[in-house]
Design a protein around this motif. Sequence first.
Motif, PDB file in Angstrom:
ATOM      1  N   HIS A  92       0.819  -1.209   0.000  1.00  0.00           N
ATOM      2  CA  HIS A  92       0.000   0.000   0.000  1.00  0.00           C
ATOM      3  C   HIS A  92       0.850   1.255   0.000  1.00  0.00           C
ATOM      4  O   HIS A  92       0.359   2.330  -0.351  1.00  0.00           O
ATOM      5  CB  HIS A  92      -0.898   0.022   1.243  1.00  0.00           C
ATOM      6  CG  HIS A  92      -0.098   0.034   2.519  1.00  0.00           C
ATOM      7  ND1 HIS A  92       0.293   1.199   3.145  1.00  0.00           N
ATOM      8  CD2 HIS A  92       0.418  -0.980   3.260  1.00  0.00           C
ATOM      9  CE1 HIS A  92       0.997   0.894   4.221  1.00  0.00           C
ATOM     10  NE2 HIS A  92       1.095  -0.421   4.315  1.00  0.00           N
ATOM     11  N   LEU A 107      -1.448  -1.781  -4.482  1.00  0.00           N
ATOM     12  CA  LEU A 107      -2.698  -1.051  -4.659  1.00  0.00           C
ATOM     13  C   LEU A 107      -2.502   0.296  -5.350  1.00  0.00           C
ATOM     14  O   LEU A 107      -3.328   0.682  -6.173  1.00  0.00           O
ATOM     15  CB  LEU A 107      -3.380  -0.809  -3.308  1.00  0.00           C
ATOM     16  CG  LEU A 107      -4.140  -1.947  -2.672  1.00  0.00           C
ATOM     17  CD1 LEU A 107      -3.218  -3.046  -2.160  1.00  0.00           C
ATOM     18  CD2 LEU A 107      -5.013  -1.435  -1.527  1.00  0.00           C
ATOM     19  N   GLN A 263      -5.157   3.908   1.910  1.00  0.00           N
ATOM     20  CA  GLN A 263      -4.561   2.818   1.143  1.00  0.00           C
ATOM     21  C   GLN A 263      -4.080   1.695   2.058  1.00  0.00           C
ATOM     22  O   GLN A 263      -4.131   0.515   1.680  1.00  0.00           O
ATOM     23  CB  GLN A 263      -3.440   3.324   0.233  1.00  0.00           C
ATOM     24  CG  GLN A 263      -2.292   4.024   0.899  1.00  0.00           C
ATOM     25  CD  GLN A 263      -1.455   4.842  -0.087  1.00  0.00           C
ATOM     26  OE1 GLN A 263      -1.932   5.261  -1.148  1.00  0.00           O
ATOM     27  NE2 GLN A 263      -0.200   5.083   0.261  1.00  0.00           N
ATOM     28  N   PHE A 296      -8.901  -2.682  -8.307  1.00  0.00           N
ATOM     29  CA  PHE A 296      -7.672  -3.453  -8.142  1.00  0.00           C
ATOM     30  C   PHE A 296      -7.556  -4.401  -9.326  1.00  0.00           C
ATOM     31  O   PHE A 296      -8.309  -5.359  -9.443  1.00  0.00           O
ATOM     32  CB  PHE A 296      -7.695  -4.243  -6.832  1.00  0.00           C
ATOM     33  CG  PHE A 296      -6.463  -5.093  -6.612  1.00  0.00           C
ATOM     34  CD1 PHE A 296      -5.308  -4.543  -6.069  1.00  0.00           C
ATOM     35  CD2 PHE A 296      -6.456  -6.439  -6.967  1.00  0.00           C
ATOM     36  CE1 PHE A 296      -4.179  -5.316  -5.869  1.00  0.00           C
ATOM     37  CE2 PHE A 296      -5.326  -7.221  -6.771  1.00  0.00           C
ATOM     38  CZ  PHE A 296      -4.180  -6.661  -6.224  1.00  0.00           C
ATOM     39  N   GLN A 304      -0.022  -2.353 -11.286  1.00  0.00           N
ATOM     40  CA  GLN A 304      -1.382  -1.924 -11.011  1.00  0.00           C
ATOM     41  C   GLN A 304      -1.905  -1.074 -12.173  1.00  0.00           C
ATOM     42  O   GLN A 304      -1.336  -0.029 -12.490  1.00  0.00           O
ATOM     43  CB  GLN A 304      -1.433  -1.112  -9.712  1.00  0.00           C
ATOM     44  CG  GLN A 304      -2.807  -0.555  -9.357  1.00  0.00           C
ATOM     45  CD  GLN A 304      -3.877  -1.629  -9.252  1.00  0.00           C
ATOM     46  OE1 GLN A 304      -4.849  -1.634 -10.006  1.00  0.00           O
ATOM     47  NE2 GLN A 304      -3.678  -2.561  -8.323  1.00  0.00           N
TER      48      GLN A 304
END
Length: 333
Positions: A92, A107, A263, A296, A304
């Motif tokens: 994150h 993420l 996040q 996601f 990502q």
Amino acid sequence: MTSPAITAALTLSLTGQYERQGTEAAEGVRLWAQEAGIRLILADDHGSRSMAVDTYAAWIDGVDLLLGPYASGLVRAVAPLLRDAGRILWNHGGSADDLAQPGTASLPAPASTYFEGIVDEAIERKVRRLILVQGPGPFARYVANGAKTRGTERGIDSQTVDASAVESEDLEEAALLVAGPFEHDVAVVRGVRDRGQSPALLGAVAAGIPAFGQELGEAAEGVLAPVQWWPSSQTPTVGPSGTDFVTHYRHRTGREPSYPAAQAAAAGYLAHAAHRQDLGFNDLPQWTTSTFFGDFILDPTWRQVGHHVTTIRWQSGHMVPISVEDGSRSADL
């Protein structure tokens, strides 16, 4: 017989270089763990790569979910250890492009996309030149290179300068974009304001967290920034909506959540959902889902590609998405 609680572990910089972001992320992940009934182990890595690596090494066996630290450098140090052990790291807190590797489920949108919205805003304002102030480290390089690429695609000249060279630049018809650690960005923006320089557009990575406005006060006014998250009432596939998360976070802390908090909590919700579905290395690149943080989607290289940043502007002491007209909702996020 009651099943044993699922255990999640992570380090965050509760002290040291990334204390601001780490402390905010800690509140977000604690909120997730409390609401999900997760047993949480949280250690202070003090911003030290060696301390983070040693701590995660002790968690390889016996911990169900491994969430990452804050900052790309710390994630970069920890990720190979966990990948070699066959463990997934739910990242994150690091967005440098090179973190997109098997085993690191990231993420955040990649750093190279951070300034895309600000470059597009420069196009709207008919700005002819980009001046990029690149701080130290790979993260800042990815942000700056991404902005240069975006500018080149749209016909804007760009140059990269050191912070010490900003004073001698003619900024009146230029967009000045600053990418570096928090203290670096604050110092550059403060210097521009103190000298009375007036760039056509001013943006900084650090302006995406509330501490930027707290540090600079009126000098933050008008500064643009990328944020990884802006709350929405839309119901995601996994976990609460963004507005529900804001309400719960505000009730817990008395403050508005920043994107580092969001996040980190979203990583917890995703990791827990993947665990319940027994998803492994080969499954995650095919898993399409969403949390209040956003979509996601990992491509085959584990980059990502589903999540995108939002561009905000500091306005009357608040952060407001640039797509929102004056007078609409604003929040200290």
